[in-house]
Design a protein around this motif. Structure first.
Motif: not given
Length: 97
Positions: A32, A35, A46-47, A50-51, A53-54, A76
């Motif tokens: 995370a 990213l 996109f990143l 994702v960051a 969420a992780l 993020g």
């Protein structure tokens, strides 16, 4: 020699505690962070999510690298804020330097 587990368990026998997934959550926290950092430069649409969420999953599972997960979460969110600022400045759905 006994190849299978006993069919009954004594009441005073404790179950072995096993910390499964700790390495996975530590890896999620680091991923995370990386990213989120990369997302500030490229592919933040996109990143960034994702960051987020992780980092959220790693924090929810109780990672040992809590600071790294919080940094990933912050980066993020910063990715998405940078995207919104540049999109509003350019009046487009993407941004470029």
């Amino acid at each position: 020699m006994q190849l299978t587990a006993p069919a009954h368990r004594t009441p005073d026998a404790k179950r072995p505690t096993r910390r499964t997934g700790i390495h996975d959550t530590d890896g999620m926290a680091v991923a995370a962070f990386v990213l989120g950092l990369l997302g500030l430069l490229v592919l933040n649409v996109f990143l960034g999510p994702v960051a987020i969420a992780l980092a959220s999953i790693a924090l929810w599972r109780g990672t040992a690298r809590r600071g790294r997960a919080l940094l990933g979460l912050g980066l993020g969110v910063a990715d998405l804020l940078v995207l919104v600022v540049f999109m509003s400045a350019d009046n487009t759905m993407s941004w470029s330097l």
